[in-house]
Motif scaffolding. Structure first.
Motif, PDB file in Angstrom:
ATOM      1  N   GLN A 157       0.837  -1.188   0.000  1.00 12.46           N
ATOM      2  CA  GLN A 157       0.000   0.000   0.000  1.00 12.46           C
ATOM      3  C   GLN A 157       0.877   1.246   0.000  1.00 12.46           C
ATOM      4  O   GLN A 157       2.025   1.224   0.449  1.00 12.46           O
ATOM      5  CB  GLN A 157      -0.936   0.023   1.201  1.00 12.46           C
ATOM      6  N   VAL A 158       0.314   2.318  -0.525  1.00 18.27           N
ATOM      7  CA  VAL A 158       1.006   3.600  -0.561  1.00 18.27           C
ATOM      8  C   VAL A 158       0.115   4.626   0.128  1.00 18.27           C
ATOM      9  O   VAL A 158      -1.073   4.747  -0.211  1.00 18.27           O
ATOM     10  CB  VAL A 158       1.280   4.049  -2.013  1.00 18.27           C
ATOM     11  N   ILE A 159       0.646   5.330   1.103  1.00 19.35           N
ATOM     12  CA  ILE A 159      -0.115   6.345   1.831  1.00 19.35           C
ATOM     13  C   ILE A 159       0.249   7.718   1.273  1.00 19.35           C
ATOM     14  O   ILE A 159       1.393   8.142   1.325  1.00 19.35           O
ATOM     15  CB  ILE A 159       0.191   6.294   3.341  1.00 19.35           C
ATOM     16  N   THR A 160      -0.756   8.393   0.726  1.00 27.14           N
ATOM     17  CA  THR A 160      -0.536   9.727   0.151  1.00 27.14           C
ATOM     18  C   THR A 160      -0.644  10.793   1.231  1.00 27.14           C
ATOM     19  O   THR A 160      -0.988  10.511   2.381  1.00 27.14           O
ATOM     20  CB  THR A 160      -1.570  10.019  -0.955  1.00 27.14           C
ATOM     21  N   ASP A 161      -0.419  12.028   0.844  1.00 30.42           N
ATOM     22  CA  ASP A 161      -0.465  13.155   1.780  1.00 30.42           C
ATOM     23  C   ASP A 161      -1.899  13.672   1.947  1.00 30.42           C
ATOM     24  O   ASP A 161      -2.192  14.831   1.672  1.00 30.42           O
ATOM     25  CB  ASP A 161       0.453  14.276   1.274  1.00 30.42           C
ATOM     26  N   GLY A 162      -2.813  12.759   2.358  1.00 30.66           N
ATOM     27  CA  GLY A 162      -4.167  13.209   2.666  1.00 30.66           C
ATOM     28  C   GLY A 162      -5.234  12.894   1.644  1.00 30.66           C
ATOM     29  O   GLY A 162      -6.409  13.184   1.866  1.00 30.66           O
ATOM     30  N   GLY A 163      -4.864  12.303   0.497  1.00 31.89           N
ATOM     31  CA  GLY A 163      -5.868  11.910  -0.481  1.00 31.89           C
ATOM     32  C   GLY A 163      -6.593  13.067  -1.156  1.00 31.89           C
ATOM     33  O   GLY A 163      -6.038  14.141  -1.355  1.00 31.89           O
ATOM     34  N   TYR A 164      -7.877  12.830  -1.476  1.00 32.21           N
ATOM     35  CA  TYR A 164      -8.677  13.840  -2.181  1.00 32.21           C
ATOM     36  C   TYR A 164      -8.890  15.098  -1.331  1.00 32.21           C
ATOM     37  O   TYR A 164      -8.909  16.206  -1.845  1.00 32.21           O
ATOM     38  CB  TYR A 164     -10.048  13.264  -2.548  1.00 32.21           C
ATOM     39  N   ASN A 165      -9.088  14.913  -0.017  1.00 31.77           N
ATOM     40  CA  ASN A 165      -9.446  16.042   0.843  1.00 31.77           C
ATOM     41  C   ASN A 165      -8.387  17.129   0.912  1.00 31.77           C
ATOM     42  O   ASN A 165      -8.697  18.294   1.171  1.00 31.77           O
ATOM     43  CB  ASN A 165      -9.755  15.546   2.266  1.00 31.77           C
ATOM     44  N   THR A 166      -7.136  16.757   0.704  1.00 30.98           N
ATOM     45  CA  THR A 166      -6.059  17.752   0.750  1.00 30.98           C
ATOM     46  C   THR A 166      -5.509  18.036  -0.644  1.00 30.98           C
ATOM     47  O   THR A 166      -4.459  18.653  -0.770  1.00 30.98           O
ATOM     48  CB  THR A 166      -4.899  17.246   1.646  1.00 30.98           C
TER      49      THR A 166
END
Length: 218
Positions: A157-166
């Motif tokens: 898995q890859v964790i982005t910097d907050g997804g769509y909300n940011t």
């Protein structure tokens, strides 16, 4: 192995270890480097996450497996797995989690609310640090699932910097499904437009505008 070759290999290993230990101290790198638990907490704090949110994100990674980080550029593409509703975009993957919804649910250890029917291509909307890890099994999600489907995890898995909300990621996939409510509103507006375009010809006969009603695109 000669002494010279051994020395060269030791120096290379030392440089790699040094690079990893200097993460967030020695500049950005587009190469994956090991992220310590302390630096993971620091990175999430900088993103505005609470201790509870940080602990939850950390627990989504398989215990004992290394967590890595790299600096990624805007425009890089990833996959998000979801049902009729779009995902948060916080968790993405470089590759598909599987060929069927069941396989994606299992390998991605997805919550019971995610039917995994769709895989949507998203791209990074800004430069950011991505966190890589192996997905931890989630037996609690299996228990909450009426079908008791397995959630063994194991995929990357890859964790982005907050997804769509940011605005960390943006959807550019033309096959992204339109939510049912949006589709209903669209059809209602088209019906209204069709009927408001009715007119009478000069001879008094009734005519109606001929508008195409395109179906939902997937």
């Amino acid at each position: 192995m000669s002494r010279k070759t051994t020395i060269v290999k030791n120096i290379e290993a030392s440089h790699k270890a040094s690079e990893s230990s200097r993460y967030m101290q020695g500049g950005l790198t587009d190469k994956k480097v090991k992220l310590s638990s302390k630096n993971f907490d620091k990175l999430m704090t900088e993103r505005g996450l609470s201790k509870e949110e940080t602990a939850s994100l950390k627990a989504s990674n398989q215990a004992g497996s290394p967590i890595e980080v790299r600096h990624a550029k805007a425009g890089e593409k990833f996959i998000t797995t979801h049902g009729a509703e779009r995902s948060s975009g916080v968790f993405v993957s470089e590759n598909s989690l599987g060929s069927t919804p069941g396989e994606r649910i299992d390998k991605g250890a997805l919550p019971h609310s995610n039917s995994a029917e769709f895989e949507t291509t998203v791209e990074l909307a800004k430069d950011q640090n991505l966190v890589y890890g192996k997905i931890a099994p989630q037996s609690k999600f299996s228990k909450m699932d009426p079908q008791q489907q397995s959630r063994s995890g194991g995929a990357e898995q890859v964790i982005t910097d907050g997804g769509y909300n940011t605005s960390a990621v943006i959807n550019r996939d033309p096959k992204y499904p339109i939510p049912a409510s949006t589709d209903f509103q669209k059809r209602a507006q088209e019906y209204k437009n069709n009927h408001s375009s009715k007119s009478f010809s000069k001879d008094g006969s009734h005519s109606c505008g001929n508008k195409k009603n395109n179906g939902q695109s997937m």
